[in-house]
Design a protein around this motif. Structure first.
Motif, PDB file in Angstrom:
ATOM      1  N   SER A 198       0.867  -1.179   0.000  1.00 14.37           N
ATOM      2  CA  SER A 198       0.000   0.000   0.000  1.00 14.37           C
ATOM      3  C   SER A 198       0.904   1.228   0.000  1.00 14.37           C
ATOM      4  O   SER A 198       2.068   1.107   0.358  1.00 14.37           O
ATOM      5  CB  SER A 198      -0.847   0.026   1.269  1.00 14.37           C
ATOM      6  N   ASN A 258       0.514  -2.729  -6.416  1.00 12.61           N
ATOM      7  CA  ASN A 258      -0.758  -2.368  -5.800  1.00 12.61           C
ATOM      8  C   ASN A 258      -0.706  -0.945  -5.221  1.00 12.61           C
ATOM      9  O   ASN A 258      -1.669  -0.185  -5.343  1.00 12.61           O
ATOM     10  CB  ASN A 258      -1.083  -3.396  -4.710  1.00 12.61           C
ATOM     11  N   ARG A 301      -3.060   2.346  -6.333  1.00 15.93           N
ATOM     12  CA  ARG A 301      -3.780   3.178  -5.363  1.00 15.93           C
ATOM     13  C   ARG A 301      -3.360   4.640  -5.456  1.00 15.93           C
ATOM     14  O   ARG A 301      -4.207   5.532  -5.372  1.00 15.93           O
ATOM     15  CB  ARG A 301      -3.588   2.614  -3.955  1.00 15.93           C
ATOM     16  N   ALA A 338      -0.303 -10.104  -6.604  1.00 13.54           N
ATOM     17  CA  ALA A 338      -1.736 -10.190  -6.879  1.00 13.54           C
ATOM     18  C   ALA A 338      -2.411 -11.183  -5.939  1.00 13.54           C
ATOM     19  O   ALA A 338      -3.547 -10.964  -5.498  1.00 13.54           O
ATOM     20  CB  ALA A 338      -1.965 -10.593  -8.333  1.00 13.54           C
ATOM     21  N   LYS A 380      -2.436  -9.568  -2.178  1.00 12.53           N
ATOM     22  CA  LYS A 380      -3.244  -8.362  -1.927  1.00 12.53           C
ATOM     23  C   LYS A 380      -4.561  -8.644  -1.188  1.00 12.53           C
ATOM     24  O   LYS A 380      -4.816  -8.061  -0.135  1.00 12.53           O
ATOM     25  CB  LYS A 380      -3.495  -7.652  -3.267  1.00 12.53           C
TER      26      LYS A 380
END
Ligand SMILES: Cc1cc2nc3c(=O)[nH]c(=O)nc-3n(C[C@H](O)[C@H](O)[C@H](O)COP(=O)(O)O)c2cc1C
Length: 303
Positions: free
Chosen positions: A95, A130, A134, A234, A237
């Motif tokens: 993140s 990821n 975001r 993937a 996550k």
């Protein structure tokens, strides 16, 4: 080349100083070309002590994954509008780091972003996809125009950098662990090479061709997607999301964070190799189209 009359904001957070070094190197060609580069460091009111302890390191996981911001010291900008914003960030637990995420949720910064071209630059261990999606979504929501992305990683094998980053994060030393392991983090030569990317940005800003900037950055390998890491990230996550939700609801989070830590070790050293092997036999050979499309999603600045 004539001196360029542009105002650039370079904003970032950095604990070890790695991102600071990257931003300095990356922006040097812009300063040389005559642009006014204003550097702003994000400072959480209660900053995270560096180096980390093991338990503090894992304790930030739920807030990272659930996008819970922290209060920042007031942001002071010299200008009301910039010709370009350079955003340096690092992923934490797949993140955007809490300071970076807090910036992206800050109204004052969002006002600056609106209608402004942005170049993002991340410096991760090796799992940044990821976090990038975001960041890209947040920028889009704020009405910014993402024109370029540079993703720097530690290029050593996944298990090696997993060990060396812990040594780095828990000792504060970006040095070779036991004199056996390689240096952790983004390699010096890759940091030095961001000057090339900065030059490309300078040219495109000067010539008003920011719309073709990412193509040019990609030609210089500013973003490289590794299939195994894309596959692993993937899978991880949604599992991280479940852990974060469960842990955030607990009064006493400590034992759950320890459980997450063990999950992470097992997933990385055991789960990922098994899944990757199964994938290599049963799925990957028949999915080249899908893989290509997936990679493209992360290479591009538009979604
Ligand atoms: C709490 C924490 C979690 C991290 N999680 C990830 C991650 O999920 N993926 C990754 O590639 N790097 C991860 N890293 C490494 C960071 O992205 C970054 O490279 C490192 O912290 C150095 O950044 P600095 O500029 O703040 O010194 C993590 C670091 C920290 C401190």
């Amino acid at each position: 080349m004539s001196r360029m009359n542009k105002r650039i904001l370079a904003i970032y957070y950095s604990q070890s100083g790695q991102m600071e070094e990257i931003i300095d190197t990356f922006t040097s060609p812009l300063t040389e070309a005559g642009a006014e580069v204003e550097k702003v460091v994000i400072r959480p009111l209660e900053d995270y002590d560096f180096p980390w302890t093991g338990s503090r390191f894992f304790s930030v996981m739920p807030s990272c994954v659930l996008s819970i911001p922290t209060a920042l010291e007031p942001l002071i900008f010299k200008q009301e509008k910039y010709d370009l914003i350079i955003l340096g960030y690092q992923p934490w637990f797949l993140s955007p780091s809490i300071p970076s995420n807090s910036l992206l949720q800050n109204n004052q910064f969002k006002t600056l972003l609106k209608g402004t071209p942005v170049v993002a630059i991340s410096a991760a261990r090796n799992m940044w996809l990821n976090a990038y999606v975001r960041v890209r979504n947040s920028l889009k929501e704020a009405g910014a125009n993402l024109v370029g992305n540079v993703a720097l990683v530690d290029k050593h094998p996944n298990v090696v950098s997993f060990i060396t980053i812990f040594y780095w994060m828990l000792s504060g030393k970006k040095e070779r662990y036991l004199n056996i392991f390689p240096k952790p983090g983004v390699a010096e030569e890759d940091i030095a090479n961001t000057e090339t990317f900065g030059k490309i940005v300078a040219d495109h800003l000067q010539n008003n061709t920011l719309d073709t900037l990412q193509d040019e950055l990609l030609k210089q390998n500013a973003v490289v997607i590794n299939y195994s890491l894309m596959f692993t990230e993937a899978r991880a996550k949604p599992i991280f999301a479940v852990w974060a939700k469960i842990i955030s609801k607990r009064k006493n989070q400590a034992p759950w964070l320890v459980a997450f830590k063990y999950y992470l070790f097992i997933a990385l050293f055991l789960g990922a190799p098994v899944l990757l092997t199964l994938d290599a036999i049963f799925l990957k050979p028949f999915s080249s189209k899908r893989i290509k499309a997936n990679k493209l999603k992360y290479l591009q600045v538009n979604n």
